[in-house]
Each structure stands twice: as structure tokens, then as C-alpha cells.
Design a protein around this motif. Structure first.
Motif, short mmCIF file in Angstrom:
data_model
loop_
_atom_site.label_atom_id
_atom_site.label_comp_id
_atom_site.label_asym_id
_atom_site.label_seq_id
_atom_site.Cartn_x
_atom_site.Cartn_y
_atom_site.Cartn_z
N ASN A 1 0.79 -1.23 0.00
CA ASN A 1 0.00 0.00 0.00
C ASN A 1 0.82 1.28 0.00
OD1 ASN A 1 -1.59 -2.06 2.18
ND2 ASN A 1 -2.64 -1.45 0.29
N GLU A 2 2.07 1.20 -0.42
CA GLU A 2 2.90 2.39 -0.51
C GLU A 2 3.60 2.41 -1.86
OE1 GLU A 2 4.09 2.66 4.21
OE2 GLU A 2 5.66 2.59 2.69
N ILE A 3 4.11 3.61 -2.19
CA ILE A 3 4.88 3.71 -3.43
C ILE A 3 6.36 3.54 -3.10
CG2 ILE A 3 5.52 5.15 -5.39
CD1 ILE A 3 2.97 6.66 -5.11
N THR A 4 6.97 2.52 -3.69
CA THR A 4 8.40 2.31 -3.52
C THR A 4 9.07 2.59 -4.85
OG1 THR A 4 8.04 0.61 -1.85
CG2 THR A 4 10.19 0.65 -2.94
N VAL A 5 10.07 3.46 -4.81
CA VAL A 5 10.73 3.82 -6.06
C VAL A 5 12.11 3.18 -6.13
CG1 VAL A 5 11.54 5.71 -7.48
CG2 VAL A 5 9.51 6.02 -6.07
N LEU A 6 12.39 2.56 -7.26
CA LEU A 6 13.73 2.04 -7.52
C LEU A 6 14.41 3.07 -8.41
CD1 LEU A 6 12.92 -1.68 -8.45
CD2 LEU A 6 13.36 -0.71 -6.19
N VAL A 7 15.54 3.60 -7.95
CA VAL A 7 16.17 4.66 -8.72
C VAL A 7 17.66 4.41 -8.79
CG1 VAL A 7 16.55 6.18 -6.73
CG2 VAL A 7 16.23 7.18 -9.00
N MET B 1 1.13 -2.72 -8.55
CA MET B 1 1.33 -2.07 -9.85
C MET B 1 2.83 -1.91 -10.09
SD MET B 1 -1.41 -0.32 -11.40
CE MET B 1 -0.96 1.38 -11.58
N LEU B 2 3.27 -2.33 -11.24
CA LEU B 2 4.66 -2.13 -11.61
C LEU B 2 4.72 -1.04 -12.67
CD1 LEU B 2 5.78 -5.86 -11.96
CD2 LEU B 2 5.90 -4.39 -9.95
N MET B 3 5.55 -0.04 -12.43
CA MET B 3 5.62 1.07 -13.38
C MET B 3 7.08 1.31 -13.78
SD MET B 3 2.82 3.53 -11.49
CE MET B 3 2.32 4.45 -12.91
N ASP B 4 7.36 1.14 -15.07
CA ASP B 4 8.73 1.24 -15.55
C ASP B 4 8.95 2.54 -16.30
OD1 ASP B 4 10.85 -1.00 -17.57
OD2 ASP B 4 11.27 0.81 -16.41
N GLU B 5 9.50 3.53 -15.60
CA GLU B 5 9.75 4.85 -16.19
C GLU B 5 8.54 5.35 -16.99
OE1 GLU B 5 13.50 6.14 -17.01
OE2 GLU B 5 14.49 4.18 -17.02
N PRO B 6 7.37 5.32 -16.40
CA PRO B 6 6.17 5.63 -17.18
C PRO B 6 6.08 7.07 -17.62
CG PRO B 6 5.62 5.46 -14.86
CD PRO B 6 7.05 5.07 -14.98
N PHE B 7 6.75 7.98 -16.90
CA PHE B 7 6.59 9.38 -17.25
C PHE B 7 7.82 9.97 -17.94
CE2 PHE B 7 2.97 8.57 -15.13
CZ PHE B 7 2.93 8.72 -13.74
N SER B 8 8.77 9.13 -18.34
CA SER B 8 10.01 9.67 -18.90
C SER B 8 9.85 10.22 -20.30
CB SER B 8 11.08 8.57 -18.94
OG SER B 8 11.27 8.03 -17.68
N ARG C 1 -3.73 8.27 -3.18
CA ARG C 1 -4.47 8.64 -1.97
C ARG C 1 -5.84 7.98 -1.98
NH1 ARG C 1 -1.85 13.77 -2.45
NH2 ARG C 1 -3.52 14.64 -3.75
N GLU C 2 -6.41 7.81 -3.17
CA GLU C 2 -7.74 7.20 -3.25
C GLU C 2 -7.70 5.69 -3.14
OE1 GLU C 2 -9.92 8.32 -6.78
OE2 GLU C 2 -9.29 10.41 -6.56
N ILE C 3 -6.69 5.06 -3.77
CA ILE C 3 -6.76 3.61 -3.88
C ILE C 3 -5.70 2.84 -3.10
CG2 ILE C 3 -7.91 3.61 -6.12
CD1 ILE C 3 -5.29 3.32 -7.45
N GLY C 4 -4.59 3.48 -2.74
CA GLY C 4 -3.62 2.82 -1.89
C GLY C 4 -3.08 1.49 -2.37
N LYS C 5 -2.59 1.42 -3.63
CA LYS C 5 -2.01 0.17 -4.13
C LYS C 5 -0.56 0.04 -3.67
CE LYS C 5 -5.40 -0.87 -7.02
NZ LYS C 5 -6.31 -1.87 -6.48
N THR C 6 -0.04 -1.16 -3.83
CA THR C 6 1.40 -1.36 -3.66
C THR C 6 2.04 -1.06 -5.01
OG1 THR C 6 0.94 -3.17 -2.14
CG2 THR C 6 3.18 -3.00 -3.02
N ILE C 7 2.76 0.04 -5.07
CA ILE C 7 3.32 0.45 -6.35
C ILE C 7 4.83 0.36 -6.31
CG2 ILE C 7 3.54 2.35 -7.99
CD1 ILE C 7 0.85 3.34 -7.16
N VAL C 8 5.41 -0.29 -7.31
CA VAL C 8 6.85 -0.30 -7.48
C VAL C 8 7.15 0.51 -8.73
CG1 VAL C 8 8.94 -1.68 -7.67
CG2 VAL C 8 6.94 -2.61 -6.51
N PHE C 9 7.91 1.56 -8.55
CA PHE C 9 8.08 2.56 -9.60
C PHE C 9 9.55 2.69 -9.93
CE2 PHE C 9 6.00 6.40 -11.43
CZ PHE C 9 7.11 7.10 -11.85
#
Lengths: 217, 339, 243
Positions: free
Chosen positions: B28-34, B157-164, B183-191
Motif C-alpha cells: 500500500n505504498e509507493i516504492t521507487v527504484l532509482v 502495480m509495476l511502473m517502468d519509467e512511465p513518465f520519462s 491517496r484514493e486507492i492505496g495500491k502497492t506500487i513499485v516505480f
């Protein structure tokens, strides 16, 4: 194989005829397609209709063309001129698309620089646009040359077909050798022609060579 | 929760893309791999839905090893967003969004309703639904990509540089949208991103990876800014760490000073400018500009910016209607920052 | 010239019986359909497989190139002589052999040309390999696939015409028989009918493409008030060779 030895004259004369019948249309076709293609890029609305017409003409079976053209143009069916005219029509039909695409592939900035430098139109087209368009045009040239070499044999049905006459000869005498010889020579001819065109292209585009060398360094 | 246990990815030619990575990605949090190119961030991401198979170690989702599940089923339960969207050009926007629900065999009416709902959820006009991707702008395509990933309501949700691949203004909008959505849906996001600022802005947790696939630091962004683990992380984060860290403190920590007389106000209470003291012979006085203003719910960074841009060294705080409610000066700000 | 052809066409005797024009057209269509069907059944799956797995690309690309260099008349003669000139089968084999390369090459080009990130997204969403092929790759590759089948049809129609030389029926008969009899109107009729047949088939394929290819691919879509006509569906590649 003795047949080959006994008929070297025939084979040679048919080969020569074949080369003539295949290559002359390519040269003529190029000579027609280049200015035609240029005009089509200049007056953009011409491009699509011309390409479409070319597409239709190119899809017609060669044997049909060999018969229809004399009827329309008044030439003789059973003459080499007929074959050459028909194959020239084919060549132009196919090449027009490549010439148009090739000329259009010149980046607008390049064209603008040439104009800004002070090149007149003809000079610009000959020294800037065309050289850059070479790869695309030559791709079409390769296709059409190989195709022409293959199509010339079909003329054997109406009696004038270069190596094709080896096929009809073999068929009538129920003899495989001339057919095989004809196929081998025809394919060999196509390969050699393709190679020659590729070499000419390589010679005409030194900038393409240089970039490879730099990358390798 | 997604768990990486000593995960390694080694290719046949010897290159090690990911090297003994151990990580606990909270739910339920956004974790960013950078990290820089070649740090294995995309490889790590793609190992989660088994687009790339790991060579060693274990990856588990909520305790279950991902290799124990059927790979197709696994993927249908994970949302996947890539750069440029990867939308199907031959299908309409709504059909694109509906892809996974249809694969899962949902009933037609439900699929249609869900696709419509998501279209609007990601901030797109309903009538875009019947259009084809080629008719959409880059930013719109990305939103559709996100909607598509959300369609079957996956936990992850897995997101691979979606906004680049979009321009900075659109990128900013998309980032704000993502935060709002979360804030509305609280998914586990790996970005995954290569942009440290994006990581700091979006991430609840940030994993900094170094070239060769090793983990350098895994921490919330404020900690990353305050306390980088080593030289690599510090230099990757870049300059102005202190200044950027101000984004994490809210301006309502400031006790505002009362509005001074020198601040000229309009009838509605909005700040018009600063009196510059010199009353020029009878003619109407020219006011000095107000500079940037800030709200109580903004960060300290906005407050500092207001102080810096003010010609008199006093930043004006306004309410949501634009009416001035107080000022802050350097001294007061410094006291708050260092408290 | 053309008057002679019109006379030929309007002579009712020429429309009746096994030698009649209608019959010949049907024969020609039958040969074409049969050879095309077999060639497609062979080349399409292979092309799909090579395109999807990207293995064996060498084969797909070079078969097309090599085939263009083969003289069709020669190939026809070769197979007929080898098989002892018995009936339709040798000709059918030659027609099929000629029809395979364009379908194989175009299908391969179409499938392998699909944007890899689109395929990646499809896989990542949980489509099986088969679903990726059926639902994503094939629809996107459709213009090229149809183009390949169209080219093969042209090759086959052309060669079937020439095959009259080896005693096949169809429209080529008018050409060959007319030649033997020095009956130019008959030859002209044959040539004209073949040309018309080709044009009709070409239109058929254009229509097929129009109906089956997604609007999202061609760029022929309406954006609210403006109509955006992008490039028209390009169902022709410069790989054709009329034969």
C-alpha cells in the motif's frame, strides 16, 4: 552435359539477348522515373495517383502486357521492342514509388541549407537530393532488375525470351538439360546484376561507408 | 508485501544485472527504484512479474514464492505500465483498458462499466473512449496505460519509467495525478525511474541502486536527503540537499507574524504590493511587487521561496481565497528550520 | 485490333461449352484459389512462427529474395518435365511453390515488425503466447499479411496464364492457342481478361484490408470535427514482381 558443349553458341546468344532485354528497360525506366518522380514531389498531388497507377500496372501479368501494349501502341507483338517497352513500363511503375520516397527522404533542413547556399533547383536536385535518395532508389533498382531478368524468360512464349527459349526448347524436346542450364544462368545473372548494383550504390555513397568506420574505431 | 531475498540476475555472457538484492517492499505504498543506467532497476522490476527470470534467490509476494504460481495468472494479477504506454494501436482506448478484465472472463457489462469508470478516474474525458491511441497525445496515452493497469484491480502495480517520455509540464501533471490516485486507492506500487527528483517526490520509500545491481540505500526520501549512506548516494542525490529537504516540512509549523502596515491590501484582503516608503510628490505611489506567496498547507520550501522573492525580506502567507493572513521573515523561518 | 477482340467477346459460340469464356474464367479462378489455399496453409503458419519467435529469420528473409530471382517459366518447365508432364499436379506444385515466398516473407515482416514494447506490454499483462499472437500481433500485422497474400495471388494468376503453354486450361489458353493460330483477337481477349481478373482481385484485397484492418492502424480516423486521413492503408510493398 554434352548438350552444353554442343550448344554453346545458342546459350551464348540467348544470354546476350537476355541481358539486353533485361537491362535496357532498367536504364530507360530509370531515365523516365527520375524526372517523373521529381515532378511528383514538386506537385505533391501527383504523387498518389502516379504511385497508384504504377501499382496497377505492375500487378498486371507480363504476358498480358506483352500482348496488350502492341495493341495499344501499334508495335509488333513478336519483336524485341515489345519486350523492352513492356519491361520499361514495369520498371517505371515500380521505380516511381522509390524515387518519390527517396526524394522525400531528404530532410527538409538539408534542402533548406542547399537553397540558402544558393544552389539552383536543377543543381540542388542533382547534387543534393538525388545522392541522398540513392539508398531508397537503389533498393527499388535491385528489385526491378532481378524481376526483369526473371520476366524476360516469359517472352519465350511469344517467341522472344532470351534464356527463356532454352526452357521452351527443352520442353518441346522433353529434355531437361536446357531447362536446368537456363535456370542456372538466369539465377546467376540475377545475382551478378544484384551485386553490380550494390557495388555501384556503395561507390555512390561514401558517407555511408565512413560512418561505419567511425563506429568501429 | 514484496520480498526480495538475495536475488541475483546473471546473464549467460557473465554480466550481473542484479547482485544479491535484498529488499522488503511494503504494501500500500509507493516504492521507487532509482539509480543510474545499468543499476538493474528495470531488471529488478521485471523480475517481480517474471518477465525476466531470476538466476538465484527468492522473490515472494505476501509470503508466496512467485515461481510457485502459474506465470500467466501471476501477471494477470499485477498491473504493468511501461514507457510510452505500450498501448495496442489496433484497439480503442476503452478496449485497451478492458484487456485484463476480458482475459479474466468478466461479464461484458461489468467490463464496459469498469473501463468507463477508470477512464474518468485517470482524468480523461469520457468521449476519448472510442478513440484510438494514435489520436491521443503522449500524456493521454500514459494515462490510458495507467487505467489499463488498474482495470482488474490488482494489488500490485509495476511502473517502468512511465513518465520519462513526456515533456516536463505533462510529467508534473501525471505525477500529481498518480499521487492523487494513490491517496484514493492505496495500491502497492513499485516505480522505476532514473530521475532522483521524481523518486523523492513520489516515493514513500526509495531504493537507490548502483551500477552492477547492488543496493546502496533503502529509506524514506526525507532520510535519504538528510542522511545519505555513502558518497555514491550523496552525489546521486545531487546538490541542494538541505533546500530540497524543506519540501518535507509543512509551513503550518510557522507561527506567522501579524500583517505589517507596509503591506498594501486590496478591498478583498488580497496583497497588492509593498509600500516603499518614498512618497513621491503627490503622484500615486508605485508599489513594490509582493513576490511569491505561500499557503499554510504548502511546504517550508514554498515559505522560504516567498521570503527570498520578497523585496523586503518578508514572505506573505495567504489563505485559499488569496487573502493575506500573515508574514514570515528570515529569522522566524530559520528558527523553525532548525528547531 | 480491339474491334477483333470485341467480335470475339460477343460471339456467343465463345461463351458456350468447355472452351467458353465463362468456363475459362472459372477454371482460372479455381487453379488460383486452390494453389493460393495450399500456399497460404503452408506459408502462413511458418511465417507466424518465425515472426513471433524471431528464430529462423534468415530463412524467411532470404526465401523471398531468392524466389524473386527464379524464372517462373523455367521453374514450371522443370517441375513438369521432372514429373513427366502428367496433368494438373506438376503445375499446381509450381504454382504453390511460387505462392509461398511472398506470403512467408510478408507475414514474417508483419509479425516481427510489431512494436516490441506493445508485445512486452501484452505479455506483462498476462496474455499467453498464443493470445499475444492472436490478439495483438496478427491484427497489427494484418496489412502486411494481406499484402503478401495479394502478391502471391498475382504471381499465381500470372503463372497460371503462362501454364497454358504446358497444356493447362484457364485464360492462358486464349493466348497460347491464339498465338498458335496467329489469331490476334483471341490473344488480345485472353490478355485483356487476365488483366481485368487481376484488377478485380486487387480490388477484392483492397476491400478485404479496408474491412479487417483496424482504423487505429491506418490513421483513417475521425477526430471529432476534423477528419484525419493519414496515409491510406498501404497494402502494397515494393516487393511485387509481375510475372
Amino acid at each position: 552435359m554434352t548438350w552444353v558443349g554442343d550448344n554453346l553458341d545458342l546459350i551464348w546468344s540467348q544470354l546476350r539477348e537476355h541481358v539486353f532485354l533485361a537491362i535496357v528497360p532498367v536504364l530507360l525506366g530509370l531515365l523516365i522515373a527520375l524526372p517523373l518522380g521529381y515532378v511528383a514531389t514538386r506537385y505533391g498531388w501527383l504523387a498518389n495517383p502516379l504511385t497508384a497507377l504504377g501499382g496497377v500496372l505492375y500487378s498486371l501479368p507480363s504476358i498480358a502486357l506483352f500482348i496488350l501494349l502492341p495493341a495499344i501502341l501499334g508495335t509488333q507483338v513478336l519483336s524485341p521492342v515489345n519486350i523492352i517497352v513492356a519491361l520499361t513500363v514495369y520498371t517505371v511503375s515500380l521505380l516511381i514509388r522509390n524515387v518519390i520516397d527517396g526524394l522525400r527522404s531528404v530532410a527538409p533542413e538539408v534542402r533548406q541549407s542547399a537553397v540558402a547556399v544558393g544552389y539552383g533547383t536543377l543543381r540542388r536536385v542533382m547534387t543534393v537530393d538525388l545522392p541522398i535518395a540513392v539508398p531508397v532508389i537503389f533498393a527499388g533498382l535491385r528489385v526491378v532488375t532481378v524481376a526483369n531478368i526473371s520476366i524476360v524468360s516469359v517472352g519465350a512464349i511469344i517467341g522472344i525470351g532470351g534464356l527463356g527459349e532454352l526452357f521452351t526448347e527443352g520442353f518441346q524436346k522433353d529434355f531437361l538439360t536446357p531447362v536446368v542450364v537456363g535456370i542456372v544462368l538466369s539465377v546467376a545473372l540475377a545475382l551478378v546484376a544484384d551485386l553490380i548494383i550494390v557495388t555501384i550504390q556503395w561507390l555512390l555513397t561514401p558517407w555511408a561507408r565512413v560512418s561505419y568506420a567511425v563506429k568501429a574505431a | 508485501m514484496i520480498e526480495f531475498e538475495d536475488v541475483t540476475k546473471r546473464y549467460p555472457d557473465g554480466t550481473v544485472a542484479v547482485d544479491n538484492l535484498s529488499l522488503r517492499i511494503p504494501s500500500n505504498e509507493i516504492t521507487v527504484l532509482v539509480g543510474p543506467s545499468g543499476c538493474g532497476k528495470t531488471t529488478s522490476l521485471r523480475m517481480i512479474n517474471r518477465m525476466i527470470e531470476r538466476t538465484a534467490g527468492r522473490i515472494a509476494i505476501d509470503g508466496k514464492d512467485i515461481n510457485d504460481s502459474n506465470v500467466v495468472e501471476l501477471r494477470r494479477g499485477i498491473g504493468y505500465v511501461i514507457q510510452h504506454g505500450g498501448l495496442f494501436p489496433h484497439r480503442t482506448v476503452l478496449d485497451n483498458i478492458a484487456t485484463v478484465p476480458k482475459l479474466l472472463g468478466w461479464d461484458k457489462a461489468k467490463v464496459r462499466a469498469r473501463a468507463q469508470e477508470l477512464l474518468e478516474r485517470v482524468g480523461l474525458d469520457a468521449k476519448l473512449g472510442k478513440r484510438y491511441p494514435v489520436q491521443l497525445s503522449g500524456g493521454q496515452q500514459q494515462r490510458v496505460g495507467v487505467a489499463r493497469a488498474l482495470a482488474a484491480d490488482p494489488d500490485i502495480m509495476l511502473m517502468d519509467e512511465p513518465f520519462s517520455a513526456v515533456d516536463p509540464i505533462v510529467r508534473n501533471q501525471l505525477q500529481e495525478e498518480l499521487l492523487r490516485l494513490q491517496r484514493e486507492i492505496g495500491k502497492t506500487i513499485v516505480f522505476v525511474t532514473h530521475d532522483i527528483d521524481e523518486a523523492i517526490k513520489l516515493g514513500d520509500n526509495v531504493a537507490v541502486l548502483r551500477v552492477g545491481g547492488k543496493l546502496a540505500q533503502f529509506a524514506p526520501p526525507s532520510e535519504l536527503l538528510a542522511d545519505p549512506a555513502d558518497e555514491f548516494v550523496e552525489s546521486f542525490i545531487g546538490r541542494d540537499r538541505g533546500y530540497r529537504a524543506l519540501t518535507f516540512v509543512q509551513a503550518d509549523a510557522i507561527e506567522l507574524l501579524p500583517l505589517p502596515e507596509t503591506l498594501a491590501l486590496g478591498e478583498d484582503g488580497r496583497p497588492l504590493g509593498w509600500h516603499n516608503g518614498a512618497a513621491s510628490n503627490g503622484k500615486s505611489e508605485e508599489l513594490l511587487p509582493v513576490g511569491a506567496v505561500f499557503h499554510k498547507h504548502d511546504s517550508l520550501r514554498a515559505a522560504l521561496d516567498a521570503v527570498l522573492t520578497s523585496p523586503v525580506g518578508q514572505g506573505v502567507c495567504v489563505d485559499d481565497n488569496g487573502r493575506a493572513v500573515g508574514v514570515v521573515d528570515h529569522g522566524l523561518l530559520a528558527a523553525v528550520v532548525h528547531s | 485490333m480491339f474491334q477483333g477482340m470485341l467480335d470475339f467477346l460477343t460471339d456467343p459460340a465463345n461463351w458456350s461449352g468447355a472452351e467458353g469464356i465463362g468456363n475459362r474464367i472459372l477454371q482460372h479462378l479455381w487453379y488460383t484459389a486452390l494453389a493460393l489455399g495450399i500456399a497460404t496453409a503452408i506459408a502462413l503458419p511458418v511465417g507466424l512462427l518465425i515472426g513471433h519467435t524471431r528464430r529462423g529469420a534468415f530463412l524467411a528473409i532470404n526465401v523471398g529474395n531468392a524466389a524473386r530471382a527464379l524464372p517462373t517459366l523455367g521453374l514450371l518447365m522443370l517441375i513438369v518435365l521432372l514429373m513427366g508432364r502428367i496433368g494438373f499436379l506438376p503445375v499446381l506444385i509450381a504454382l504453390v511453390v511460387l505462392g509461398i515466398p511472398p506470403i512467408l516473407t510478408s507475414t514474417y515482416a508483419g509479425i516481427s515488425g510489431v512494436d516490441p514494447s506493445t508485445v512486452d506490454a501484452a505479455r506483462g499483462m498476462g496474455m499467453t503466447e498464443g493470445e499475444v499472437l492472436r490478439k495483438v500481433e496478427i491484427p497489427i500485422a494484418l496489412p502486411l499479411i494481406i499484402s503478401g497474400v495479394r502478391t502471391a495471388t498475382l504471381y499465381i494468376v500470372s503463372t497460371a496464364t503462362i501454364a497454358a503453354y504446358v497444356a493447362l486450361g484457364g485464360l492462358g489458353r486464349y493466348v497460347v492457342d491464339g498465338l498458335a493460330l496467329r489469331d490476334f483477337p483471341q490473344m488480345l481477349t485472353g490478355a485483356m481478361l487476365v488483366a481485368l481478373l487481376v484488377i478485380v482481385l486487387d480490388l477484392f484485397f483492397a476491400l478485404l484490408a479496408r474491412l479487417t484492418v483496424s482504423d487505429g492502424l491506418t490513421g483513417r480516423v475521425r477526430t471529432g470535427r476534423r477528419t484525419t486521413t493519414g496515409r491510406t492503408t498501404e497494402t502494397t510493398t515494393p516487393v511485387e514482381a509481375g510475372i
